[in-house]
Design a protein around this motif. Structure first.
Motif, PDB file in Angstrom:
ATOM      1  N   ARG A  72       9.829  21.169   5.345  1.00 15.02           N
ATOM      2  CA  ARG A  72       9.611  21.124   6.799  1.00 15.02           C
ATOM      3  C   ARG A  72       9.149  19.741   7.269  1.00 15.02           C
ATOM      4  NH1 ARG A  72       5.705  23.975   9.145  1.00 15.02           N
ATOM      5  NH2 ARG A  72       4.318  23.949   7.320  1.00 15.02           N
ATOM      6  N   PHE A  73       8.304  19.091   6.502  1.00 18.68           N
ATOM      7  CA  PHE A  73       7.779  17.777   6.862  1.00 18.68           C
ATOM      8  C   PHE A  73       8.392  16.716   5.959  1.00 18.68           C
ATOM      9  CE2 PHE A  73       3.320  19.183   8.574  1.00 18.68           C
ATOM     10  CZ  PHE A  73       3.932  20.116   9.384  1.00 18.68           C
ATOM     11  N   SER A  74       8.499  15.500   6.513  1.00 17.77           N
ATOM     12  CA  SER A  74       9.044  14.392   5.732  1.00 17.77           C
ATOM     13  C   SER A  74       8.318  13.108   6.094  1.00 17.77           C
ATOM     14  CB  SER A  74      10.539  14.255   6.003  1.00 17.77           C
ATOM     15  OG  SER A  74      11.077  13.160   5.280  1.00 17.77           O
ATOM     16  N   ILE A  75       7.843  12.408   5.082  1.00 19.92           N
ATOM     17  CA  ILE A  75       7.165  11.129   5.308  1.00 19.92           C
ATOM     18  C   ILE A  75       8.144   9.988   5.062  1.00 19.92           C
ATOM     19  CG2 ILE A  75       6.334  10.946   2.918  1.00 19.92           C
ATOM     20  CD1 ILE A  75       3.731   9.720   4.073  1.00 19.92           C
ATOM     21  N   SER A  76       8.012   8.939   5.864  1.00 19.11           N
ATOM     22  CA  SER A  76       8.836   7.746   5.688  1.00 19.11           C
ATOM     23  C   SER A  76       8.056   6.545   6.195  1.00 19.11           C
ATOM     24  CB  SER A  76      10.174   7.890   6.420  1.00 19.11           C
ATOM     25  OG  SER A  76       9.963   8.039   7.813  1.00 19.11           O
ATOM     26  N   ARG A  77       8.597   5.360   5.930  1.00 20.64           N
ATOM     27  CA  ARG A  77       7.895   4.156   6.368  1.00 20.64           C
ATOM     28  C   ARG A  77       8.890   3.066   6.754  1.00 20.64           C
ATOM     29  NH1 ARG A  77       4.106   2.501   1.727  1.00 20.64           N
ATOM     30  NH2 ARG A  77       3.746   0.636   3.016  1.00 20.64           N
ATOM     31  N   ASP A  78       8.407   2.139   7.570  1.00 29.86           N
ATOM     32  CA  ASP A  78       9.183   0.970   7.979  1.00 29.86           C
ATOM     33  C   ASP A  78       8.289  -0.245   7.742  1.00 29.86           C
ATOM     34  OD1 ASP A  78      10.482  -1.096   9.254  1.00 29.86           O
ATOM     35  OD2 ASP A  78      11.109   0.112  10.952  1.00 29.86           O
ATOM     36  N   ASN A  79       8.518  -0.928   6.649  1.00 26.21           N
ATOM     37  CA  ASN A  79       7.641  -2.051   6.295  1.00 26.21           C
ATOM     38  C   ASN A  79       7.788  -3.227   7.257  1.00 26.21           C
ATOM     39  OD1 ASN A  79       6.545  -0.644   4.187  1.00 26.21           O
ATOM     40  ND2 ASN A  79       7.762  -1.657   2.602  1.00 26.21           N
ATOM     41  N   ALA A  80       8.923  -3.347   7.897  1.00 23.22           N
ATOM     42  CA  ALA A  80       9.124  -4.442   8.846  1.00 23.22           C
ATOM     43  C   ALA A  80       8.246  -4.272  10.082  1.00 23.22           C
ATOM     44  CB  ALA A  80      10.583  -4.517   9.255  1.00 23.22           C
ATOM     45  N   LYS A  81       7.872  -3.012  10.360  1.00 23.81           N
ATOM     46  CA  LYS A  81       7.085  -2.730  11.562  1.00 23.81           C
ATOM     47  C   LYS A  81       5.676  -2.245  11.240  1.00 23.81           C
ATOM     48  CE  LYS A  81      11.153  -1.483  14.294  1.00 23.81           C
ATOM     49  NZ  LYS A  81      11.819  -0.423  15.096  1.00 23.81           N
ATOM     50  N   ASN A  82       5.325  -2.220   9.968  1.00 25.84           N
ATOM     51  CA  ASN A  82       4.008  -1.717   9.537  1.00 25.84           C
ATOM     52  C   ASN A  82       3.756  -0.295  10.026  1.00 25.84           C
ATOM     53  OD1 ASN A  82       3.689  -4.235   8.450  1.00 25.84           O
ATOM     54  ND2 ASN A  82       1.678  -4.610   9.338  1.00 25.84           N
ATOM     55  N   LEU A  83       4.785   0.526   9.941  1.00 29.69           N
ATOM     56  CA  LEU A  83       4.696   1.891  10.441  1.00 29.69           C
ATOM     57  C   LEU A  83       4.969   2.898   9.320  1.00 29.69           C
ATOM     58  CD1 LEU A  83       6.586   1.592  13.833  1.00 29.69           C
ATOM     59  CD2 LEU A  83       4.270   2.471  13.571  1.00 29.69           C
ATOM     60  N   VAL A  84       4.240   3.999   9.392  1.00 30.36           N
ATOM     61  CA  VAL A  84       4.530   5.157   8.563  1.00 30.36           C
ATOM     62  C   VAL A  84       4.676   6.353   9.499  1.00 30.36           C
ATOM     63  CG1 VAL A  84       2.083   5.612   8.105  1.00 30.36           C
ATOM     64  CG2 VAL A  84       3.829   6.549   6.576  1.00 30.36           C
ATOM     65  N   TYR A  85       5.623   7.216   9.163  1.00 29.14           N
ATOM     66  CA  TYR A  85       5.951   8.355  10.018  1.00 29.14           C
ATOM     67  C   TYR A  85       5.732   9.672   9.269  1.00 29.14           C
ATOM     68  CZ  TYR A  85       8.597   4.697  12.461  1.00 29.14           C
ATOM     69  OH  TYR A  85       8.980   3.552  13.111  1.00 29.14           O
ATOM     70  N   ALA A 108       2.672  11.678   0.972  1.00 31.83           N
ATOM     71  CA  ALA A 108       2.434  10.271   0.678  1.00 31.83           C
ATOM     72  C   ALA A 108       3.748   9.602   0.311  1.00 31.83           C
ATOM     73  CB  ALA A 108       1.428  10.114  -0.456  1.00 31.83           C
ATOM     74  N   VAL A 109       3.789   8.291   0.530  1.00 25.82           N
ATOM     75  CA  VAL A 109       4.992   7.511   0.237  1.00 25.82           C
ATOM     76  C   VAL A 109       4.605   6.209  -0.450  1.00 25.82           C
ATOM     77  CG1 VAL A 109       4.963   6.500   2.570  1.00 25.82           C
ATOM     78  CG2 VAL A 109       7.095   6.509   1.257  1.00 25.82           C
ATOM     79  N   ASN A 110       5.397   5.823  -1.447  1.00 23.68           N
ATOM     80  CA  ASN A 110       5.057   4.607  -2.174  1.00 23.68           C
ATOM     81  C   ASN A 110       5.429   3.372  -1.352  1.00 23.68           C
ATOM     82  OD1 ASN A 110       7.855   4.589  -2.502  1.00 23.68           O
ATOM     83  ND2 ASN A 110       7.711   3.645  -4.528  1.00 23.68           N
ATOM     84  N   TRP A 111       5.256   2.200  -1.931  1.00 32.30           N
ATOM     85  CA  TRP A 111       5.330   0.958  -1.162  1.00 32.30           C
ATOM     86  C   TRP A 111       6.679   0.713  -0.502  1.00 32.30           C
ATOM     87  CZ3 TRP A 111       8.581  -3.182  -2.216  1.00 32.30           C
ATOM     88  CH2 TRP A 111       9.315  -3.087  -3.409  1.00 32.30           C
ATOM     89  N   ASN A 112       7.765   1.134  -1.130  1.00 34.52           N
ATOM     90  CA  ASN A 112       9.075   0.836  -0.556  1.00 34.52           C
ATOM     91  C   ASN A 112       9.790   2.076  -0.023  1.00 34.52           C
ATOM     92  OD1 ASN A 112       9.840   2.154  -2.869  1.00 34.52           O
ATOM     93  ND2 ASN A 112      11.198   0.548  -3.632  1.00 34.52           N
ATOM     94  N   GLY A 113       9.096   3.200  -0.005  1.00 32.38           N
ATOM     95  CA  GLY A 113       9.697   4.423   0.516  1.00 32.38           C
ATOM     96  C   GLY A 113      10.568   5.158  -0.465  1.00 32.38           C
ATOM     97  N   TYR A 163       0.811  -1.218   0.000  1.00 33.68           N
ATOM     98  CA  TYR A 163       0.000   0.000   0.000  1.00 33.68           C
ATOM     99  C   TYR A 163       0.843   1.267   0.000  1.00 33.68           C
ATOM    100  CZ  TYR A 163      -4.361  -2.438   0.690  1.00 33.68           C
ATOM    101  OH  TYR A 163      -5.460  -3.234   0.510  1.00 33.68           O
ATOM    102  N   VAL A 164       0.336   2.236  -0.728  1.00 32.42           N
ATOM    103  CA  VAL A 164       0.789   3.614  -0.570  1.00 32.42           C
ATOM    104  C   VAL A 164       0.232   4.124   0.756  1.00 32.42           C
ATOM    105  CG1 VAL A 164       0.504   5.967  -1.448  1.00 32.42           C
ATOM    106  CG2 VAL A 164       0.906   4.069  -3.045  1.00 32.42           C
ATOM    107  N   MET A 165       1.044   4.837   1.499  1.00 32.62           N
ATOM    108  CA  MET A 165       0.612   5.410   2.767  1.00 32.62           C
ATOM    109  C   MET A 165       0.693   6.929   2.683  1.00 32.62           C
ATOM    110  SD  MET A 165      -0.256   2.779   4.446  1.00 32.62           S
ATOM    111  CE  MET A 165      -0.609   3.599   6.015  1.00 32.62           C
TER     112      MET A 165
END
Length: 122
Positions: A67-80, A50-55, A32-34
């Motif tokens: 100022r803002f930055s989106i990121s994700r950790d697929n191992a933890k099912n987290l988006v920041y 928004a961030v694509n599936w692999n960041g 999923y895109v988050m």
């Protein structure tokens, strides 16, 4: 059952930083895109980032670029959402969303969290 749960909101002063987190369950997270959206009182919900599936690909609203930055950790099912140099106009309820396309429109997202409130004072 898909669930998205945001955390990390709160009170901040102008110039401060906050990091929002969203943990997902009930879906294949890496497929999923988050995204993050926000809604201030009396205003429509607006896209933040928004961030694509692999960041590897992200988009950010012009109002938060730099100022803002989106990121994700697929191992933890987290988006920041890392929020720096906060401004009073960033005050809103921030929502996490999951969808299948990297779009800024809320119509592209199928699943939504309940939101976390961010209040920035001057």
């Amino acid at each position: 059952q898909v669930q998205l749960q945001e955390s990390g909101g709160g009170l901040a002063q102008a110039g401060d930083s906050l990091r929002l987190s969203c943990v997902a369950s009930g879906l294949t997270f890496s497929s999923y895109v988050m995204a993050w959206f926000r809604q201030a009182p009396g205003k429509e919900r607006e896209f933040v980032a928004a961030v694509n599936w692999n960041g590897g690909n992200t988009i950010h609203a012009k109002s938060v670029q730099g100022r803002f930055s989106i990121s994700r950790d697929n191992a933890k099912n987290l988006v920041y959402l890392q929020m720096n140099s906060l401004k009073p106009e960033d005050t809103a309820n921030y929502y996490c969303a999951a969808g299948l396309r990297l779009y800024s429109s809320s119509h592209a997202y199928d699943y939504w969290g309940q939101g976390t409130q961010v209040t920035v004072s001057s």
